[in-house]
Design a protein around this motif. Structure first.
Motif, PDB file in Angstrom:
ATOM      1  N   TYR A  15       0.866  -1.184   0.000  1.00 53.08           N
ATOM      2  CA  TYR A  15       0.000   0.000   0.000  1.00 53.08           C
ATOM      3  C   TYR A  15       0.896   1.224   0.000  1.00 53.08           C
ATOM      4  N   PRO A  16       0.557   2.259  -0.767  1.00 54.73           N
ATOM      5  CA  PRO A  16       1.432   3.438  -0.830  1.00 54.73           C
ATOM      6  C   PRO A  16       1.625   4.087   0.544  1.00 54.73           C
TER       7      PRO A  16
ATOM      8  N   MET B 157       5.622   1.907  -2.230  1.00 52.43           N
ATOM      9  CA  MET B 157       4.882   0.779  -1.666  1.00 52.43           C
ATOM     10  C   MET B 157       5.635   0.214  -0.465  1.00 52.43           C
TER      11      MET B 157
ATOM     12  N   GLN C 261       3.417  -8.312 -15.486  1.00 59.14           N
ATOM     13  CA  GLN C 261       3.908  -6.953 -15.311  1.00 59.14           C
ATOM     14  C   GLN C 261       3.419  -6.038 -16.437  1.00 59.14           C
TER      15      GLN C 261
ATOM     16  N   SER D 286       0.379  -3.935 -15.659  1.00 61.34           N
ATOM     17  CA  SER D 286       0.427  -2.968 -14.580  1.00 61.34           C
ATOM     18  C   SER D 286       0.338  -1.548 -15.141  1.00 61.34           C
TER      19      SER D 286
ATOM     20  N   ALA E  73       0.741   1.350 -13.523  1.00 64.03           N
ATOM     21  CA  ALA E  73       1.629   2.325 -12.870  1.00 64.03           C
ATOM     22  C   ALA E  73       2.571   1.579 -11.945  1.00 64.03           C
TER      23      ALA E  73
ATOM     24  N   ALA F 264       3.413   2.140  -8.777  1.00 64.71           N
ATOM     25  CA  ALA F 264       3.029   2.039  -7.363  1.00 64.71           C
ATOM     26  C   ALA F 264       1.641   1.422  -7.218  1.00 64.71           C
ATOM     27  N   THR F 265       1.515   0.171  -7.644  1.00 68.30           N
ATOM     28  CA  THR F 265       0.263  -0.562  -7.496  1.00 68.30           C
ATOM     29  C   THR F 265       0.575  -1.952  -6.958  1.00 68.30           C
ATOM     30  N   PRO F 266      -0.391  -2.602  -6.309  1.00 69.82           N
ATOM     31  CA  PRO F 266      -0.151  -3.970  -5.857  1.00 69.82           C
ATOM     32  C   PRO F 266       0.243  -4.914  -6.991  1.00 69.82           C
ATOM     33  N   LEU F 267      -0.352  -4.716  -8.175  1.00 72.87           N
ATOM     34  CA  LEU F 267      -0.017  -5.586  -9.300  1.00 72.87           C
ATOM     35  C   LEU F 267       1.442  -5.424  -9.706  1.00 72.87           C
ATOM     36  N   SER F 268       1.906  -4.173  -9.824  1.00 70.98           N
ATOM     37  CA  SER F 268       3.306  -3.953 -10.191  1.00 70.98           C
ATOM     38  C   SER F 268       4.241  -4.465  -9.100  1.00 70.98           C
TER      39      SER F 268
END
Length: 315
Positions: free
Chosen positions: A89-90, A97, A143, A146, A148, A150-154
């Protein structure tokens, strides 16, 4: 002290070495053993989580009582919840993250790896490594989806998770090989890997992390294993104690450095190269001593009591 204009930079690959070693240990400790995914995951949970939650709770308490002392975080209830739940989480203070306790970002990866590996224990052992490799490679391939950085996926699809895989394959090769290492060759490989970790990420920042840091970390571990097989690794109680306290050191050092740095600035308001070197050496010693105390008084009692693990072993 300014940054010197040199071809060698400060190494940043400690986490990558940790991940490669983590993959090696997980493959070695589960090979040839029958255990359920739940029992495996709960044992690892008990080893990692209580001490991390303790430090995170302390960090939260300091942030609420004396926020001026915490420069790397701002209170956000969702960020706090995510920090305890190992969810990327940011960080409201940095935008990256990172959890409330900054080193915990690596534990988010480690817990993710444990979760995936515990599920992989359902696969027959002779097929497990190939199946797990396909799974991690597929995750990293996501990847491209994704939107951006700063995301959970990235976060979860970063190539850094392949470093666990490097450690697993290295372990499988090490256990099966009849390699008779030459100590000199291993030492040269170890030195070259250390230099690569210090150079590659800075000279070629666009290289995937698995290549710039993960591969040198794997070579470093392979060289160390070769030196051990050649009988060139000394047995020192002090090194063993430091290794045992390494998790306590990893979690506590940001807090200790912050507190010690503020104290140092009050004692020495001026600055110089000599004082910076003195601070660095003293800070390392203080961090190690505090970590050893934490290990002996908190971490080891938590691990050795292990009521949950004993209950699982009784089943």
């Amino acid at each position: 002290m300014g940054q010197p204009d040199t071809w060698f930079y400060q190494p940043i690959g400690g986490v990558d070495i940790l991940f490669v070693i983590g993959g090696f240990i997980m493959w070695r400790t589960t090979l040839g053993k029958q255990q359920s995914p739940g029992a495996f995951f709960l044992r690892r949970f008990w080893r990692i989580v209580p001490l991390y939650w303790l430090f995170t709770a302390f960090m939260l308490l300091v942030m609420l009582i004396a926020p001026r002392l915490v420069q790397s975080a701002r209170f956000d209830p969702w960020h706090v919840l995510a920090s305890f739940a190992f969810i990327p989480y940011p960080n409201p203070a940095t935008g990256t993250m990172e959890p409330l306790l900054i080193p915990g970002w690596t534990l988010n990866y480690i817990m993710f790896f444990y979760l995936l590996f515990s599920a992989a224990l359902l696969i027959p052992e002779e097929k497990r490594l190939h199946a797990f490799s396909a799974l991690l490679l597929s995750i990293v391939a996501l990847q491209v989806l994704s939107p951006a950085p700063a995301t959970p996926l990235s976060f979860y699809t970063s190539s850094i998770i392949l470093e666990f895989l490097l450690g697993m394959w290295l372990c499988a090769w090490h256990l099966r090989s009849q390699w008779r290492p030459n100590a000199t060759v291993c030492l040269v490989l170890l030195i070259c890997a250390c230099l690569a970790i210090g150079v590659l990420p800075h000279r070629w920042p666009d290289l995937p992390r698995i290549l710039s840091l993960g591969l040198p970390a794997a070579i470093m571990l392979a060289a160390a294993l070769g030196l051990e097989r050649a009988g060139r690794v000394p047995r020192a109680p002090g090194i063993k104690l430091l290794a045992s306290a390494s998790y306590s050191l990893y979690l506590s050092h940001p807090l200790v450095l912050s507190a010690f740095g503020q104290l140092w600035r009050r004692i020495f308001p001026t600055n110089s190269d000599v004082l910076q070197w003195a601070f660095s050496l003293t800070a390392v010693a203080v961090c190690v001593l505090v970590a050893i105390v934490i290990y002996r008084t908190i971490e080891r009692p938590l691990v050795t009591s292990r009521p949950l693990a004993r209950a699982l072993q009784a089943k």
